[in-house]
Write a protein that holds these residues in place. Structure first.
Motif, PDB file in Angstrom:
ATOM      1  N   LYS A  84       0.825  -1.200   0.000  1.00 26.95           N
ATOM      2  CA  LYS A  84       0.000   0.000   0.000  1.00 26.95           C
ATOM      3  C   LYS A  84       0.860   1.251   0.000  1.00 26.95           C
ATOM      4  N   SER A  85       1.940   1.183   0.804  1.00 24.65           N
ATOM      5  CA  SER A  85       2.839   2.330   0.875  1.00 24.65           C
ATOM      6  C   SER A  85       3.465   2.621  -0.482  1.00 24.65           C
ATOM      7  N   ASN A  86       3.899   1.541  -1.201  1.00 22.86           N
ATOM      8  CA  ASN A  86       4.497   1.725  -2.518  1.00 22.86           C
ATOM      9  C   ASN A  86       3.495   2.250  -3.520  1.00 22.86           C
ATOM     10  N   ASP A  87       2.240   1.707  -3.461  1.00 20.32           N
ATOM     11  CA  ASP A  87       1.185   2.187  -4.353  1.00 20.32           C
ATOM     12  C   ASP A  87       0.919   3.661  -4.127  1.00 20.32           C
ATOM     13  N   SER A  88       0.883   4.055  -2.831  1.00 20.96           N
ATOM     14  CA  SER A  88       0.619   5.446  -2.485  1.00 20.96           C
ATOM     15  C   SER A  88       1.701   6.353  -3.042  1.00 20.96           C
ATOM     16  N   LYS A  89       2.980   5.924  -2.931  1.00 21.64           N
ATOM     17  CA  LYS A  89       4.085   6.725  -3.443  1.00 21.64           C
ATOM     18  C   LYS A  89       3.996   6.874  -4.953  1.00 21.64           C
ATOM     19  N   GLU A  90       3.640   5.772  -5.643  1.00 16.43           N
ATOM     20  CA  GLU A  90       3.533   5.827  -7.089  1.00 16.43           C
ATOM     21  C   GLU A  90       2.428   6.770  -7.524  1.00 16.43           C
ATOM     22  N   ASN A  91       1.271   6.712  -6.806  1.00 17.32           N
ATOM     23  CA  ASN A  91       0.162   7.592  -7.144  1.00 17.32           C
ATOM     24  C   ASN A  91       0.542   9.049  -6.946  1.00 17.32           C
ATOM     25  N   THR A  92       1.280   9.336  -5.861  1.00 17.77           N
ATOM     26  CA  THR A  92       1.696  10.704  -5.580  1.00 17.77           C
ATOM     27  C   THR A  92       2.618  11.218  -6.674  1.00 17.77           C
ATOM     28  N   LYS A  93       3.499  10.360  -7.182  1.00 15.62           N
ATOM     29  CA  LYS A  93       4.445  10.767  -8.212  1.00 15.62           C
ATOM     30  C   LYS A  93       3.746  11.038  -9.542  1.00 15.62           C
ATOM     31  N   ASN A 185      13.453  19.401 -10.636  1.00 18.53           N
ATOM     32  CA  ASN A 185      12.236  19.251  -9.832  1.00 18.53           C
ATOM     33  C   ASN A 185      10.987  19.219 -10.710  1.00 18.53           C
ATOM     34  N   VAL A 186      10.993  20.056 -11.740  1.00 20.71           N
ATOM     35  CA  VAL A 186       9.875  20.055 -12.693  1.00 20.71           C
ATOM     36  C   VAL A 186       9.778  18.699 -13.385  1.00 20.71           C
ATOM     37  N   ALA A 187      10.918  18.178 -13.811  1.00 24.14           N
ATOM     38  CA  ALA A 187      10.947  16.896 -14.525  1.00 24.14           C
ATOM     39  C   ALA A 187      10.477  15.747 -13.638  1.00 24.14           C
ATOM     40  N   LYS A 188      10.820  15.772 -12.353  1.00 23.02           N
ATOM     41  CA  LYS A 188      10.415  14.698 -11.435  1.00 23.02           C
ATOM     42  C   LYS A 188       8.902  14.615 -11.296  1.00 23.02           C
ATOM     43  N   ILE A 189       8.227  15.767 -11.329  1.00 24.89           N
ATOM     44  CA  ILE A 189       6.778  15.777 -11.122  1.00 24.89           C
ATOM     45  C   ILE A 189       6.006  15.666 -12.430  1.00 24.89           C
ATOM     46  N   TYR A 190       6.434  16.436 -13.438  1.00 23.71           N
ATOM     47  CA  TYR A 190       5.627  16.535 -14.661  1.00 23.71           C
ATOM     48  C   TYR A 190       6.154  15.703 -15.824  1.00 23.71           C
ATOM     49  N   GLY A 191       7.410  15.308 -15.768  1.00 24.68           N
ATOM     50  CA  GLY A 191       7.950  14.501 -16.854  1.00 24.68           C
ATOM     51  C   GLY A 191       9.181  15.140 -17.476  1.00 24.68           C
ATOM     52  N   VAL A 193      12.004  17.022 -19.446  1.00 24.97           N
ATOM     53  CA  VAL A 193      12.122  18.341 -20.060  1.00 24.97           C
ATOM     54  C   VAL A 193      12.976  18.200 -21.316  1.00 24.97           C
ATOM     55  N   THR A 194      12.391  18.502 -22.462  1.00 23.02           N
ATOM     56  CA  THR A 194      13.096  18.293 -23.739  1.00 23.02           C
ATOM     57  C   THR A 194      13.666  19.574 -24.335  1.00 23.02           C
ATOM     58  N   ASP A 195      13.235  20.714 -23.810  1.00 24.21           N
ATOM     59  CA  ASP A 195      13.720  22.000 -24.329  1.00 24.21           C
ATOM     60  C   ASP A 195      14.521  22.719 -23.254  1.00 24.21           C
ATOM     61  N   GLU A 196      15.549  23.406 -23.675  1.00 19.40           N
ATOM     62  CA  GLU A 196      16.421  24.078 -22.710  1.00 19.40           C
ATOM     63  C   GLU A 196      15.735  25.258 -22.026  1.00 19.40           C
ATOM     64  N   ASN A 197      14.833  25.925 -22.740  1.00 16.42           N
ATOM     65  CA  ASN A 197      14.250  27.174 -22.240  1.00 16.42           C
ATOM     66  C   ASN A 197      12.812  27.058 -21.755  1.00 16.42           C
ATOM     67  N   MET A 198      12.115  25.985 -22.097  1.00 11.09           N
ATOM     68  CA  MET A 198      10.720  25.869 -21.674  1.00 11.09           C
ATOM     69  C   MET A 198      10.251  24.415 -21.681  1.00 11.09           C
ATOM     70  N   ALA A 199       9.150  24.195 -20.979  1.00  8.22           N
ATOM     71  CA  ALA A 199       8.526  22.860 -20.968  1.00  8.22           C
ATOM     72  C   ALA A 199       7.034  23.055 -20.742  1.00  8.22           C
ATOM     73  N   SER A 200       6.218  22.319 -21.481  1.00  2.52           N
ATOM     74  CA  SER A 200       4.764  22.414 -21.322  1.00  2.52           C
ATOM     75  C   SER A 200       4.168  21.014 -21.200  1.00  2.52           C
ATOM     76  N   TYR A 201       3.106  20.919 -20.409  1.00  2.00           N
ATOM     77  CA  TYR A 201       2.473  19.624 -20.140  1.00  2.00           C
ATOM     78  C   TYR A 201       0.955  19.785 -20.210  1.00  2.00           C
ATOM     79  N   GLU A 202       0.325  18.908 -20.982  1.00  2.00           N
ATOM     80  CA  GLU A 202      -1.135  18.954 -21.084  1.00  2.00           C
ATOM     81  C   GLU A 202      -1.742  18.077 -19.989  1.00  2.00           C
ATOM     82  N   ILE A 203      -2.619  18.682 -19.189  1.00  5.15           N
ATOM     83  CA  ILE A 203      -3.262  17.975 -18.084  1.00  5.15           C
ATOM     84  C   ILE A 203      -4.754  18.311 -18.098  1.00  5.15           C
TER      85      ILE A 203
END
Length: 231
Positions: A84-93, A185-191, A193-203
């Protein structure tokens, strides 16, 4: 006279012999009875010892069985808790929220502005943006500290169109990214980062965009994603 004496002696000898036989006969049953009693007692002791050993064996078996069950239950609970703890961590990520947060108030696209302003309080600055070549309709902006909310008018009510975070302060994404956060930090949460100057994510049909300078976030914006017709 001699004959009578012989007869008397013979009778006495016979009586003595009979008495000896009778004594031996009386002693024999007594010895037999003693031996039988001793044997019986020995058998009883042996039986009791056997029963005691059986009881100890049963108790030992029960104890081992109970211990095994307890260990099995404990192991199962531990594995379940870990799972359960591992599932919870995965869901949070993996859970990404299309919202901006300011003073614990979540701001989402198409949210009605009037009740939102009641929660946020009086803005530091507000402005009406007249329609022009770029904006076909009148729009509005409300600025709090480092955050600006842009609104559109529909059926005489204002709704959130875009939100922008331009500097350090209380405003952040709902996932906790603020201006000044690292690109990692942005990459860890949202995925990735492929561009040096910006990153966008559709949610949820909305877009969160990050602008970077020297690998740090300098601007964050939340807006509606383009529809299939607009694409």
């Amino acid at each position: 006279m001699k004959k009578m004496t012989v007869v008397i002696l013979t009778a006495a000898l016979a009586a003595a012999i009979m008495t000896g036989c009778s004594g031996n006969s009386d002693n024999s049953p007594s010895n037999t009875s003693t031996e039988s009693t001793t044997s019986s007692n020995s058998s009883t002791v042996s039986t009791n010892e056997s029963k005691a050993n059986n009881e100890e064996s049963k108790n030992s078996s029960k104890s081992e069985s109970n211990t095994s069950k307890e260990n099995s239950k404990g192991s199962s609970k531990s594995e379940s808790t870990t799972s359960k703890s591992n599932d919870s961590k995965e869901n949070t990520k993996t859970e990404k929220i299309a919202a901006i947060k300011y003073n614990n108030v979540e701001i989402k696209i198409d949210m009605e502005v009037s009740p939102l302003l009641e929660k946020l309080g009086e803005p530091d600055h507000k402005e009406t943006i007249e329609a022009d070549e770029e904006n076909s309709e009148e729009s509005y902006s409300y600025t709090y500290d480092n955050m600006t909310i842009y609104a559109y008018l529909k059926d005489k009510k204002q709704y959130v169109a875009d939100v922008s975070i331009s500097g350090p302060g209380d405003a952040s994404t709902a996932n906790g990214i603020k201006v000044g956060a690292s690109k990692d930090n942005v990459a860890k949460i949202y995925g990735k980062v492929t561009d040096e100057n910006m990153a966008s994510y559709e949610i949820d049909k909305n877009v969160i965009m990050f602008i970077f300078e020297d690998d740090s976030v300098t601007n964050i914006s939340l807006s509606r994603g383009l529809s299939d017709e607009e694409l």
